[in-house]
Design an enzyme around this catalytic site. Sequence first.
Site, PDB file in Angstrom:
ATOM      1  N   GLY A   1       0.782  -1.244   0.000  1.00 58.46           N
ATOM      2  CA  GLY A   1       0.000   0.000   0.000  1.00 58.46           C
ATOM      3  C   GLY A   1       0.808   1.285   0.000  1.00 58.46           C
ATOM      4  CB  SER A   2       4.345   2.177  -0.645  1.00 57.26           C
ATOM      5  OG  SER A   2       4.590   1.803  -1.970  1.00 57.26           O
ATOM      6  CG  ASN A   3       2.134   3.222  -5.676  1.00 57.28           C
ATOM      7  OD1 ASN A   3       2.589   4.253  -6.183  1.00 57.28           O
ATOM      8  ND2 ASN A   3       2.697   2.038  -5.825  1.00 57.28           N
TER       9      ASN A   3
ATOM     10  CE  LYS B   1     -21.273 -10.837  -1.434  1.00 56.33           C
ATOM     11  NZ  LYS B   1     -20.629 -12.048  -0.952  1.00 56.33           N
TER      12      LYS B   1
ATOM     13  CG  LEU C   1      -0.309  -7.047  -7.118  1.00 58.56           C
ATOM     14  CD1 LEU C   1       0.857  -7.684  -6.395  1.00 58.56           C
ATOM     15  CD2 LEU C   1       0.176  -6.219  -8.306  1.00 58.56           C
ATOM     16  CE  LYS C   2      -9.835 -11.494  -7.786  1.00 58.51           C
ATOM     17  NZ  LYS C   2     -10.900 -11.486  -6.780  1.00 58.51           N
TER      18      LYS C   2
ATOM     19  CB  SER D   1       3.562   3.100 -17.396  1.00 55.39           C
ATOM     20  OG  SER D   1       4.812   2.858 -17.988  1.00 55.39           O
TER      21      SER D   1
ATOM     22  CG  ASP E   1       0.068  -4.409 -17.568  1.00 56.67           C
ATOM     23  OD1 ASP E   1      -0.584  -3.838 -16.687  1.00 56.67           O
ATOM     24  OD2 ASP E   1       0.827  -5.365 -17.339  1.00 56.67           O
TER      25      ASP E   1
ATOM     26  CD  GLU F   1       5.451   1.803  -8.713  1.00 56.36           C
ATOM     27  OE1 GLU F   1       4.331   1.581  -8.234  1.00 56.36           O
ATOM     28  OE2 GLU F   1       6.334   0.929  -8.809  1.00 56.36           O
TER      29      GLU F   1
HETATM   30  C1  GAR Z   1       3.833  -1.328  -7.203  1.00 57.87           C
HETATM   31  O1  GAR Z   1       5.171  -1.396  -7.597  1.00 57.87           O
HETATM   32  C2  GAR Z   1       2.931  -1.346  -8.428  1.00 57.87           C
HETATM   33  O2  GAR Z   1       3.467  -0.670  -9.515  1.00 57.87           O
HETATM   34  C3  GAR Z   1       2.833  -2.808  -8.699  1.00 57.87           C
HETATM   35  O3  GAR Z   1       2.684  -3.394  -7.434  1.00 57.87           O
HETATM   36  C4  GAR Z   1       3.405  -2.598  -6.472  1.00 57.87           C
HETATM   37  C5  GAR Z   1       2.512  -2.299  -5.310  1.00 57.87           C
HETATM   38  O4  GAR Z   1       3.219  -1.622  -4.298  1.00 57.87           O
HETATM   39  N1  GAR Z   1       1.732  -3.099  -9.571  1.00 57.87           N
HETATM   40  C6  GAR Z   1       1.801  -3.991 -10.563  1.00 57.87           C
HETATM   41  O5  GAR Z   1       2.772  -4.682 -10.756  1.00 57.87           O
HETATM   42  C7  GAR Z   1       0.563  -4.077 -11.420  1.00 57.87           C
HETATM   43  N2  GAR Z   1       0.792  -4.876 -12.583  1.00 57.87           N
HETATM   44  P1  GAR Z   1       2.456  -0.889  -3.116  1.00 57.87           P
HETATM   45  O6  GAR Z   1       1.437  -1.887  -2.543  1.00 57.87           O
HETATM   46  O7  GAR Z   1       3.518  -0.546  -2.126  1.00 57.87           O
HETATM   47  O8  GAR Z   1       1.776   0.329  -3.665  1.00 57.87           O
END
Ligand code: GAR
Length: 183
Positions: A11-13, A60, A79-80, A130, A139, A168
């Site tokens: 969840g850092s983003n 849901k 990631l789903k 990106s 993607d 990011e």
């Molecule tokens: C991030 O690097 C994001 O770009 C990647 O998962 C990570 C989640 O990090 N997403 C993908 O690879 C999507 N195909 P976070 O949970 O710390 O935000």
Amino acid sequence: MNIAVFISGRGSNLKALIDAKNRGEFDSNISLIISNKDAKGLMYGYYANIDSFVIKDDDKLLDKLRDYSIDFIVLAGYLKTVPDEIVDNYEGRIINIHPSLLPKYGGKGFYGMNVHQAVFDNKEKESGASVHYVTKEIDGGDIVLQRKVDISDVKSPSEIRDRVLEIEHTILKDAIKKIEEEE
Ligand code: GAR
């Protein structure tokens, strides 16, 4: 815009988005957080008093988005695969952050550390992040923003991850701001 943020892990983003919103760097509200599992990152939603739910059953999702009058979805480390029903109902209203310079290192199987490992194995000199619109092709949607970083001196895939992650955390909020300005 009334935004839902989807996550799956650290969840850092999400944290970067909440911090940016608190600094007034975009206008939209983050009204809902959804994770497909009991992700660590959900704590950022709880701290920020944003309603947060674990939803494992794709059927849901749409009802929850409608309950919160969500009109824009940000995939921030979700990631789903987003179900077709959501893509159809939110056409042109879903963005995703991806840790590579798409179209390179995108598509099925390219997520998280898999991306950075492949970039490292191929001895790339630069990588980046990106933000793109989500379509049914993984993607494959149009790019909103892309930013590069020099990785010519890295010694491991995790060093690439750290440099890309820093990017990011700026590019996702900038993408939201850009879309707001185009509305
Ligand atoms: C991030 O690097 C994001 O770009 C990647 O998962 C990570 C989640 O990090 N997403 C993908 O690879 C999507 N195909 P976070 O949970 O710390 O935000």
